[in-house]
Design an enzyme around this catalytic site. Sequence first.
Site, PDB file in Angstrom:
ATOM      1  N   TYR A   1       0.793  -1.248   0.096  1.00  0.00           N
ATOM      2  CA  TYR A   1      -0.002  -0.051  -0.051  1.00  0.00           C
ATOM      3  C   TYR A   1       0.975   1.178  -0.096  1.00  0.00           C
ATOM      4  O   TYR A   1       1.700   1.431   0.709  1.00  0.00           O
ATOM      5  CB  TYR A   1      -0.943   0.261   1.306  1.00  0.00           C
TER       6      TYR A   1
ATOM      7  N   GLU B   1      -0.200   5.082  -0.479  1.00  0.00           N
ATOM      8  CA  GLU B   1      -0.537   6.456  -0.829  1.00  0.00           C
ATOM      9  C   GLU B   1       0.418   7.466  -0.641  1.00  0.00           C
ATOM     10  O   GLU B   1       1.493   7.438  -0.034  1.00  0.00           O
ATOM     11  CB  GLU B   1      -1.738   6.515   0.264  1.00  0.00           C
TER      12      GLU B   1
ATOM     13  N   ASP C   1      -4.994  14.341 -25.548  1.00  0.00           N
ATOM     14  CA  ASP C   1      -5.593  12.768 -25.258  1.00  0.00           C
ATOM     15  C   ASP C   1      -4.931  11.944 -25.984  1.00  0.00           C
ATOM     16  O   ASP C   1      -5.418  11.729 -27.029  1.00  0.00           O
ATOM     17  CB  ASP C   1      -6.959  12.739 -24.871  1.00  0.00           C
TER      18      ASP C   1
ATOM     19  N   THR D   1      -2.535   6.179 -22.038  1.00  0.00           N
ATOM     20  CA  THR D   1      -2.436   5.196 -21.731  1.00  0.00           C
ATOM     21  C   THR D   1      -1.125   4.367 -21.612  1.00  0.00           C
ATOM     22  O   THR D   1      -0.401   5.132 -22.616  1.00  0.00           O
ATOM     23  CB  THR D   1      -3.641   3.927 -22.315  1.00  0.00           C
TER      24      THR D   1
ATOM     25  N   LYS E   1      -1.793  -0.220 -25.307  1.00  0.00           N
ATOM     26  CA  LYS E   1      -2.134   0.003 -26.693  1.00  0.00           C
ATOM     27  C   LYS E   1      -0.841  -0.155 -27.213  1.00  0.00           C
ATOM     28  O   LYS E   1       0.103  -1.127 -26.892  1.00  0.00           O
ATOM     29  CB  LYS E   1      -2.945   1.451 -26.745  1.00  0.00           C
TER      30      LYS E   1
ATOM     31  N   ARG F   1      -1.972  -2.199 -18.365  1.00  0.00           N
ATOM     32  CA  ARG F   1      -3.120  -1.540 -18.555  1.00  0.00           C
ATOM     33  C   ARG F   1      -3.113  -0.380 -17.607  1.00  0.00           C
ATOM     34  O   ARG F   1      -2.945  -0.853 -16.296  1.00  0.00           O
ATOM     35  CB  ARG F   1      -4.391  -2.272 -18.453  1.00  0.00           C
TER      36      ARG F   1
END
Length: 446
Positions: A86, A88, A232, A258, A261, A267
């Site tokens: 974890y 954060e 984008d 992203t 692709k 991903r």
Amino acid sequence: MSATTASARSESKAAEERARASARDGTARPAGAPDFDALLSQDPEIAGVLLGESARQADGLQLIAAENYTSPAVLAALGSPLGNKYAEGYPGARHHGGCEIVDLAERIAVERAKALFGAEHANVQPHSGSSAVLAAYAALLRPGDTVLAMSLPHGGHLTHGSPANFSGRWFDFAGYGLDEDSGLLDYDAVRALARDRRPRAIVCGSISYPRHIDYAAFRDIADEVGAYLIADVAHPMGLIAGGAAPSPVPYADVVCATTHKVLRGPRGGMVLCGAKLAERIDRAVFPFTQGGAQMNAVAAKAVAFAEAATPAFGAYAHQVVANARTLARALAEQGLAVGTGGTDTHLITADTAPLEVDARTARGRLAAAGIVLDTCALPCTEAAERRAARRYGIRLGTAAVTTQGMGEAEMRVIAELIGAALREDTAVRAETVALVHRFPPYPDRG
């Protein structure tokens, strides 16, 4: 029990049996699953699903423009113990202890992204391309602000103003479109719309525009009306990394993308920007729109960035474009109406109407032949859009098949297979499988 549920359970049981059989005879192991034997022993049902998906990918032509095959190294990072941590916050300023090692992974990913794309700042935490766009909007906009973006019927993404998406609910989107005849962007029309609406931001990017975007022209329009420019570039980001497409980094205030692709990573998403906006972007990602980063994905992104910085990846990116151009020409020879007359990228759009087949039927016939692709909206008049009388075609890409090692000769074969499948030739399925088996996505795997 419904027939659908019964069918799903039957397929699941069959997949489980295939998994057990594969384990007994020592055959197929899904790529990136080093502990497959443990999974098979503990959960053979899910092991069967993994094998089933591996077989699906290996037995068909994967022409979905948004998909690719990651390297075994990327898959290994995704399946690593980093997924347990974890984390954060950001390196050196986490909200959890024990982050020294994952801090190193994120710092490496950030530095590699900055070097690869020539950006002053990179945030590699977004979980998806949509998360990256949300962060850009959160950093630059306030609810109710006007935003220009490509209209959804002409190729805009859901985050470009769909009423079903946060973007369409929180902001006032004005959509620019493509010329109905040429399918190309009309920059004069974009400028006129910008002068009329005076947007806070302009978004350039599309999920189905096969030509290079003139980022300098968009920068000029944005400057004229005092708007931020958000690029984008989820689709062409891999081509940009490989030097096969122009970069928006010198022109856009924020670049969203992203990491899968054409880029061939895991991903996920990323945001690039200048130093002046770095703190605003970081705060928009965490804590405003996301919680803890997926550190296994961050490490996998770092692996992908390193791979994309190699000469081999540059050659790959250029081959992706060469393959797409050859495939576009060959599809036109099969009688399809290819959008914009061709492509500059990995993307191809085509109208199947000349073959007297609608797009949905075409996708079904192709799927039956082992050829997987998408449908997309085609440019149409405003009056037709208002009547919801939109035209649809097929959208396909060459990133995955190029990763498999296919070249321009195979693209001509693929076009012939597509043409035959659309004409309902029943022999196509066997020919598709024979072609794909010559180019397995993971040749070193069973």
